[in-house]
Design a protein around this motif. Structure first.
Motif, PDB file in Angstrom:
ATOM      1  N   UNK A   1      65.863  59.318  38.706  1.00  0.00           N
ATOM      2  CA  UNK A   1      64.481  58.748  38.880  1.00  0.00           C
ATOM      3  C   UNK A   1      63.527  59.166  38.162  1.00  0.00           C
ATOM      4  N   UNK A   2      62.797  58.589  36.992  1.00  0.00           N
ATOM      5  CA  UNK A   2      61.373  58.400  36.105  1.00  0.00           C
ATOM      6  C   UNK A   2      60.495  58.725  37.447  1.00  0.00           C
ATOM      7  N   UNK A   3      59.044  59.697  36.675  1.00  0.00           N
ATOM      8  CA  UNK A   3      58.234  59.636  37.187  1.00  0.00           C
ATOM      9  C   UNK A   3      57.719  60.134  35.896  1.00  0.00           C
ATOM     10  N   UNK A   4      56.056  58.703  36.231  1.00  0.00           N
ATOM     11  CA  UNK A   4      54.882  59.144  35.214  1.00  0.00           C
ATOM     12  C   UNK A   4      53.525  59.370  35.578  1.00  0.00           C
ATOM     13  N   UNK A   5      53.331  60.443  34.879  1.00  0.00           N
ATOM     14  CA  UNK A   5      52.004  61.055  35.439  1.00  0.00           C
ATOM     15  C   UNK A   5      50.955  60.576  34.289  1.00  0.00           C
ATOM     16  N   UNK A   6      49.762  60.454  35.385  1.00  0.00           N
ATOM     17  CA  UNK A   6      48.381  60.224  34.677  1.00  0.00           C
ATOM     18  C   UNK A   6      47.196  60.762  34.048  1.00  0.00           C
ATOM     19  N   UNK A   7      47.829  62.314  34.738  1.00  0.00           N
ATOM     20  CA  UNK A   7      46.402  63.462  34.060  1.00  0.00           C
ATOM     21  C   UNK A   7      47.086  64.313  35.075  1.00  0.00           C
ATOM     22  N   UNK A   8      46.421  65.206  35.014  1.00  0.00           N
ATOM     23  CA  UNK A   8      45.891  66.592  35.781  1.00  0.00           C
ATOM     24  C   UNK A   8      46.067  66.198  37.400  1.00  0.00           C
ATOM     25  N   UNK A   9      45.386  65.384  37.545  1.00  0.00           N
ATOM     26  CA  UNK A   9      44.906  65.006  39.113  1.00  0.00           C
ATOM     27  C   UNK A   9      46.582  64.616  39.757  1.00  0.00           C
ATOM     28  N   UNK A  10      47.303  63.592  38.348  1.00  0.00           N
ATOM     29  CA  UNK A  10      48.715  63.055  39.583  1.00  0.00           C
ATOM     30  C   UNK A  10      49.931  64.296  39.466  1.00  0.00           C
ATOM     31  N   UNK A  11      49.644  65.105  38.181  1.00  0.00           N
ATOM     32  CA  UNK A  11      50.609  65.533  37.810  1.00  0.00           C
ATOM     33  C   UNK A  11      50.526  67.514  39.089  1.00  0.00           C
ATOM     34  N   UNK A  12      48.830  67.605  39.779  1.00  0.00           N
ATOM     35  CA  UNK A  12      48.950  68.688  40.783  1.00  0.00           C
ATOM     36  C   UNK A  12      49.393  68.011  41.747  1.00  0.00           C
ATOM     37  N   UNK A  13      48.567  67.041  42.130  1.00  0.00           N
ATOM     38  CA  UNK A  13      49.650  65.894  43.712  1.00  0.00           C
ATOM     39  C   UNK A  13      51.049  66.299  43.654  1.00  0.00           C
ATOM     40  N   UNK A  14      51.582  66.277  42.387  1.00  0.00           N
ATOM     41  CA  UNK A  14      53.296  65.802  42.789  1.00  0.00           C
ATOM     42  C   UNK A  14      53.423  67.836  42.785  1.00  0.00           C
ATOM     43  N   UNK A  15      53.172  68.560  41.646  1.00  0.00           N
ATOM     44  CA  UNK A  15      53.167  70.067  42.486  1.00  0.00           C
ATOM     45  C   UNK A  15      53.354  70.650  43.496  1.00  0.00           C
ATOM     46  N   UNK A  16      52.024  70.114  44.365  1.00  0.00           N
ATOM     47  CA  UNK A  16      52.088  70.611  46.179  1.00  0.00           C
ATOM     48  C   UNK A  16      52.294  70.003  46.657  1.00  0.00           C
ATOM     49  N   UNK A  17      52.894  68.847  46.728  1.00  0.00           N
ATOM     50  CA  UNK A  17      53.257  67.991  47.871  1.00  0.00           C
ATOM     51  C   UNK A  17      55.315  67.927  47.076  1.00  0.00           C
ATOM     52  N   UNK A  18      55.146  67.711  46.348  1.00  0.00           N
ATOM     53  CA  UNK A  18      56.930  67.278  46.216  1.00  0.00           C
ATOM     54  C   UNK A  18      57.611  68.475  45.305  1.00  0.00           C
ATOM     55  N   UNK A  19      57.052  69.298  44.419  1.00  0.00           N
ATOM     56  CA  UNK A  19      58.018  70.316  43.699  1.00  0.00           C
ATOM     57  C   UNK A  19      59.085  70.926  45.018  1.00  0.00           C
TER      58      UNK A  19
END
Length: 80
Positions: A1-19
């Motif tokens: 499954x591909x995920x696309x991150x548009x900046x640090x906010x998107x990346x941080x949300x993924x790191x904290x909630x779905x990693x």
């Protein structure tokens, strides 16, 4: 499954909630993304830390940007 991150906010949300796992590189990426939210000059460092965390978690990671655009490249992550 591909995920696309548009900046640090998107990346941080993924790191904290779905990693899936929380290793050393994950912790560094979380901290770097938080710093980039307050200091945009740190965005490149956050992107590099995020890529290292992807490698640690066995995610494939590539940049997909618009040639000639001033917008930061987007990171795409997908599980191997």
């Amino acid at each position: 499954m591909k995920r696309q991150f548009c900046g640090p906010y998107d990346a941080l949300d993924f790191l904290e909630n779905e990693w899936p796992n929380h290793g050393v590189q994950h912790a560094r990426a979380v901290q770097a993304c938080r710093e980039a939210l307050h200091h945009p000059a740190y965005a490149s460092s956050a992107r590099n830390c995020f890529r290292a965390a992807c490698s640690e978690a066995s995610f494939a990671c590539s940049e997909a940007g618009n040639p000639g655009s001033r917008i930061e490249p987007k990171l795409v992550s997908r599980h191997k």
